[in-house]
Design a protein around this motif. Sequence first.
Motif, short mmCIF file in Angstrom:
data_model
loop_
_atom_site.label_atom_id
_atom_site.label_comp_id
_atom_site.label_asym_id
_atom_site.label_seq_id
_atom_site.Cartn_x
_atom_site.Cartn_y
_atom_site.Cartn_z
N VAL A 114 0.86 -1.18 0.00
CA VAL A 114 0.00 0.00 0.00
C VAL A 114 0.90 1.23 0.00
O VAL A 114 1.77 1.37 0.86
CB VAL A 114 -0.93 0.01 1.23
N TYR A 115 0.65 2.10 -0.96
CA TYR A 115 1.45 3.31 -1.11
C TYR A 115 0.56 4.51 -0.81
O TYR A 115 -0.47 4.70 -1.46
CB TYR A 115 2.00 3.37 -2.53
N ILE A 116 0.93 5.29 0.20
CA ILE A 116 0.19 6.49 0.56
C ILE A 116 1.12 7.67 0.34
O ILE A 116 2.23 7.72 0.87
CB ILE A 116 -0.30 6.44 2.02
N ARG A 117 0.65 8.62 -0.47
CA ARG A 117 1.49 9.76 -0.81
C ARG A 117 0.67 11.05 -0.67
O ARG A 117 -0.40 11.17 -1.24
CB ARG A 117 2.00 9.60 -2.24
N LEU A 118 1.20 11.96 0.14
CA LEU A 118 0.59 13.29 0.28
C LEU A 118 1.57 14.32 -0.29
O LEU A 118 2.79 14.18 -0.13
CB LEU A 118 0.32 13.62 1.75
N ASN A 119 1.05 15.36 -0.90
CA ASN A 119 1.91 16.42 -1.41
C ASN A 119 2.41 17.31 -0.27
O ASN A 119 3.51 17.85 -0.35
CB ASN A 119 1.17 17.25 -2.45
N TYR A 120 1.59 17.45 0.76
CA TYR A 120 1.96 18.18 1.98
C TYR A 120 0.87 17.97 3.02
O TYR A 120 -0.24 17.53 2.69
CB TYR A 120 2.15 19.69 1.72
N ALA A 174 -2.87 17.82 0.68
CA ALA A 174 -3.20 17.57 -0.72
C ALA A 174 -2.56 16.27 -1.16
O ALA A 174 -1.54 15.83 -0.61
CB ALA A 174 -2.72 18.72 -1.60
N MET A 175 -3.19 15.66 -2.15
CA MET A 175 -2.63 14.45 -2.75
C MET A 175 -3.07 14.42 -4.22
O MET A 175 -4.00 15.12 -4.62
CB MET A 175 -3.07 13.20 -2.01
N PHE A 176 -2.38 13.62 -5.01
CA PHE A 176 -2.76 13.46 -6.41
C PHE A 176 -4.09 12.75 -6.49
O PHE A 176 -4.35 11.79 -5.75
CB PHE A 176 -1.69 12.70 -7.19
N ALA A 177 -4.95 13.19 -7.41
CA ALA A 177 -6.27 12.58 -7.57
C ALA A 177 -6.15 11.10 -7.87
O ALA A 177 -6.94 10.29 -7.36
CB ALA A 177 -7.04 13.30 -8.68
N HIS A 178 -5.17 10.71 -8.65
CA HIS A 178 -4.97 9.30 -8.99
C HIS A 178 -4.75 8.47 -7.72
O HIS A 178 -5.31 7.38 -7.57
CB HIS A 178 -3.79 9.15 -9.94
N ASP A 179 -3.92 8.96 -6.80
CA ASP A 179 -3.66 8.24 -5.56
C ASP A 179 -4.93 8.13 -4.71
O ASP A 179 -5.19 7.08 -4.11
CB ASP A 179 -2.57 8.94 -4.75
N TYR A 180 -5.71 9.18 -4.67
CA TYR A 180 -6.95 9.18 -3.89
C TYR A 180 -7.95 8.18 -4.46
O TYR A 180 -8.63 7.47 -3.72
CB TYR A 180 -7.53 10.59 -3.88
N GLU A 181 -8.03 8.10 -5.78
CA GLU A 181 -8.99 7.22 -6.42
C GLU A 181 -8.64 5.74 -6.29
O GLU A 181 -9.47 4.88 -6.56
CB GLU A 181 -9.16 7.60 -7.90
N LEU A 182 -7.43 5.42 -5.86
CA LEU A 182 -7.06 4.03 -5.61
C LEU A 182 -7.73 3.47 -4.36
O LEU A 182 -7.69 2.28 -4.12
CB LEU A 182 -5.54 3.88 -5.51
N PHE A 183 -8.30 4.37 -3.55
CA PHE A 183 -8.95 4.00 -2.30
C PHE A 183 -10.45 4.26 -2.40
O PHE A 183 -10.90 5.06 -3.20
CB PHE A 183 -8.39 4.83 -1.13
N ALA A 184 -11.21 3.62 -1.53
CA ALA A 184 -12.62 3.95 -1.36
C ALA A 184 -12.69 5.10 -0.36
O ALA A 184 -11.78 5.28 0.45
CB ALA A 184 -13.38 2.74 -0.83
#
Length: 186
Positions: A114-120, A174-184
């Motif tokens: 599981v990869y979780i990435r936030l921009n800040y 903030a996070m990339f929309a793509h990363d957010y959409e990988l989760f429910a």
Amino acid sequence: MKITFEKSDKKGGKVSPLLLIAVAVFLGIFIFWMMGSDIEPIADTNGPEDTSLVTITDDNILNLDMGAHMPIGKSSSKLEIGNISIGSDIEFSSDNFSGVYEVMYNNFFLDSDVYIRLNYLKVNGGNFRMVVVYNDEIIHEIEPSEEPIELLLEDLNGTVSVRIAGESADYEFAMFAHDYELFAHP
């Protein structure tokens, strides 16, 4: 608002009792939702320099048992050049969040990375905490940073969620929309 039902002269124009029950149930749920189970704001009692939680416990975070007041606002931005979208961020924020809120979650049936990435992640005031919960256990706390935050969790099998807790918290991340959409998400 006045709702009336008139009998139709046309054959079969009666209002079904099931329809009336369905409308009543829908209105009841809508009214309950509008009144909400949200909590009142929780005061920041440990001062502006200390952003640690005072009232909310790990058990509240794990059980999601207290609701939330003004938990999250979302906005998105993307850079487009011509018809090409370069990137898309989703920004999350609140200026007076209190309670516990699940930002996103997923259920993994096989061992997964599981990869979780936030921009800040910024905390501008109040008390705030962001955690990763895995199978009903807090396994990682995500600390505020103006730099990108990257977290790789390996070989997880079960439920993984990112939750936030706040006491009169003013926060943003903030996070990339793509990363957010990988989760429910709610």
